[in-house]
Design a protein around this motif. Structure first.
Motif, PDB file in Angstrom:
ATOM      1  N   ASN A 107      26.507  -1.075   8.905  1.00 17.42           N
ATOM      2  CA  ASN A 107      26.028   0.030   8.073  1.00 17.42           C
ATOM      3  C   ASN A 107      25.194  -0.477   6.902  1.00 17.42           C
ATOM      4  OD1 ASN A 107      27.497   1.621   9.788  1.00 17.42           O
ATOM      5  ND2 ASN A 107      29.156   2.007   8.344  1.00 17.42           N
ATOM      6  N   GLN A 108      25.459  -1.687   6.456  1.00 18.84           N
ATOM      7  CA  GLN A 108      24.767  -2.214   5.292  1.00 18.84           C
ATOM      8  C   GLN A 108      23.510  -2.986   5.655  1.00 18.84           C
ATOM      9  OE1 GLN A 108      27.780  -4.530   3.409  1.00 18.84           O
ATOM     10  NE2 GLN A 108      28.848  -2.749   2.600  1.00 18.84           N
ATOM     11  N   GLY A 109      23.364  -3.420   6.897  1.00 23.77           N
ATOM     12  CA  GLY A 109      22.213  -4.204   7.305  1.00 23.77           C
ATOM     13  C   GLY A 109      22.423  -5.681   7.025  1.00 23.77           C
ATOM     14  N   THR A 110      21.374  -6.450   7.211  1.00 20.64           N
ATOM     15  CA  THR A 110      21.451  -7.898   6.999  1.00 20.64           C
ATOM     16  C   THR A 110      21.572  -8.201   5.505  1.00 20.64           C
ATOM     17  OG1 THR A 110      19.072  -8.120   6.818  1.00 20.64           O
ATOM     18  CG2 THR A 110      20.012  -8.339   9.036  1.00 20.64           C
ATOM     19  N   ILE A 111      21.929  -9.444   5.189  1.00 21.72           N
ATOM     20  CA  ILE A 111      21.979  -9.871   3.787  1.00 21.72           C
ATOM     21  C   ILE A 111      20.611  -9.693   3.145  1.00 21.72           C
ATOM     22  CG2 ILE A 111      22.260 -11.889   2.277  1.00 21.72           C
ATOM     23  CD1 ILE A 111      24.894 -10.814   3.259  1.00 21.72           C
ATOM     24  N   GLY A 112      19.557 -10.033   3.874  1.00 23.27           N
ATOM     25  CA  GLY A 112      18.200  -9.850   3.343  1.00 23.27           C
ATOM     26  C   GLY A 112      17.928  -8.410   2.964  1.00 23.27           C
ATOM     27  N   ALA A 113      18.274  -7.475   3.856  1.00 25.72           N
ATOM     28  CA  ALA A 113      18.055  -6.052   3.581  1.00 25.72           C
ATOM     29  C   ALA A 113      18.896  -5.589   2.388  1.00 25.72           C
ATOM     30  CB  ALA A 113      18.379  -5.222   4.822  1.00 25.72           C
ATOM     31  N   GLN A 114      20.124  -6.067   2.299  1.00 29.12           N
ATOM     32  CA  GLN A 114      20.978  -5.709   1.164  1.00 29.12           C
ATOM     33  C   GLN A 114      20.401  -6.252  -0.147  1.00 29.12           C
ATOM     34  OE1 GLN A 114      25.246  -6.470   1.810  1.00 29.12           O
ATOM     35  NE2 GLN A 114      24.763  -6.654   3.980  1.00 29.12           N
ATOM     36  N   ASN A 115      19.875  -7.472  -0.113  1.00 29.30           N
ATOM     37  CA  ASN A 115      19.272  -8.060  -1.317  1.00 29.30           C
ATOM     38  C   ASN A 115      18.048  -7.266  -1.771  1.00 29.30           C
ATOM     39  OD1 ASN A 115      21.132 -10.139  -1.612  1.00 29.30           O
ATOM     40  ND2 ASN A 115      19.930 -11.593  -0.410  1.00 29.30           N
ATOM     41  N   ILE A 116      17.239  -6.830  -0.817  1.00 28.13           N
ATOM     42  CA  ILE A 116      16.062  -6.027  -1.145  1.00 28.13           C
ATOM     43  C   ILE A 116      16.488  -4.724  -1.805  1.00 28.13           C
ATOM     44  CG2 ILE A 116      14.140  -4.708  -0.174  1.00 28.13           C
ATOM     45  CD1 ILE A 116      14.088  -6.895   2.096  1.00 28.13           C
ATOM     46  N   ARG A 117      17.434  -4.010  -1.169  1.00 25.83           N
ATOM     47  CA  ARG A 117      17.891  -2.723  -1.725  1.00 25.83           C
ATOM     48  C   ARG A 117      18.465  -2.879  -3.126  1.00 25.83           C
ATOM     49  NH1 ARG A 117      19.807  -1.885   3.441  1.00 25.83           N
ATOM     50  NH2 ARG A 117      21.957  -2.281   2.819  1.00 25.83           N
ATOM     51  N   ALA A 118      19.281  -3.910  -3.328  1.00 27.60           N
ATOM     52  CA  ALA A 118      19.903  -4.121  -4.643  1.00 27.60           C
ATOM     53  C   ALA A 118      18.852  -4.428  -5.698  1.00 27.60           C
ATOM     54  CB  ALA A 118      20.931  -5.246  -4.572  1.00 27.60           C
ATOM     55  N   SER A 119      17.843  -5.219  -5.354  1.00 24.19           N
ATOM     56  CA  SER A 119      16.783  -5.572  -6.301  1.00 24.19           C
ATOM     57  C   SER A 119      15.969  -4.348  -6.691  1.00 24.19           C
ATOM     58  CB  SER A 119      15.855  -6.632  -5.702  1.00 24.19           C
ATOM     59  OG  SER A 119      16.560  -7.808  -5.428  1.00 24.19           O
ATOM     60  N   LEU A 120      15.551  -3.589  -5.703  1.00 20.94           N
ATOM     61  CA  LEU A 120      14.748  -2.404  -5.987  1.00 20.94           C
ATOM     62  C   LEU A 120      15.552  -1.363  -6.773  1.00 20.94           C
ATOM     63  CD1 LEU A 120      12.815  -2.084  -2.598  1.00 20.94           C
ATOM     64  CD2 LEU A 120      11.978  -3.003  -4.784  1.00 20.94           C
TER      65      LEU A 120
END
Length: 195
Positions: A107-120
């Protein structure tokens, strides 16, 4: 020498979970896979900062480890220097899909995708709209950030080249020189790195 400004720049290698805040010209190089780098730059003061965040969110003793905490740390620094967020130019890089999804994190996606979402999300919460968002994909990135101009140069790095790129950059010994300069200049307002 920084080609954009013509000023002598200190060369620094930014490791994962670190932050560099530079009041003096610095050329900061880092290699990203699923991690994200966020740069903040004040054109008025020519102060630049960059983080290399490993994970999306959290609190820890290393303010550069988590994207949301690293961004708040950098913004707080600029506020201490009487620089408002509406003066800052933000850029976001990295967050490649370098690793398969962890079990139970679909549901959260990859670590990369989570890092992008958190940064934005952290930038949006601070009221900062990034000027550049160069994120995702399957390849890593080598970044070179010029702290006194805010310029960032990017080179794509294949997954099989990541380890070699990191080792080459990290063995140059640039951080020893920066650590010594940072200690010498603390309190003088010339350069500093996150604690």
């Amino acid at each position: 020498m920084n080609p954009s400004s013509g000023r002598q720049a200190l060369a620094v290698y930014l490791n994962p979970a670190e932050i560099v805040v530079a009041e003096a010209p610095a050329t900061v190089t880092t290699v990203l896979g699923s991690c994200v780098a966020v740069t903040l730059f004040s054109p008025r003061t020519r102060i630049g900062s960059i983080c290399h965040a490993v994970l999306p969110s959290g609190l820890g003793p290393e303010p550069g480890k988590f994207a949301d905490q690293a961004i708040r740390y950098m913004i707080d620094y600029f506020h201490e220097q009487q620089i408002d967020t509406d003066e800052l130019v933000a850029k976001v890089f990295g967050g490649a899909d370098m690793f398969p999804q962890m079990r139970g994190s679909r549901n959260q996606g990859t670590i990369g995708a989570q890092n992008i979402r958190a940064s934005l999300a952290a930038l949006e919460q601070a009221g900062i709209n990034p000027a550049v968002v160069e994120v995702g994909g399957q390849q890593g990135r080598k970044l070179v950030f010029f702290s006194d101009t805010g310029d960032v140069y990017i080179k794509r790095v294949r997954k099989d080249q990541m380890r070699m790129a990191e080792e080459m950059l990290n063995t140059r010994g640039n951080n020893k020189k920066f650590d010594a300069l940072s200690r010498n200049l603390q309190g003088k307002g010339s350069a500093g790195r996150g604690e």
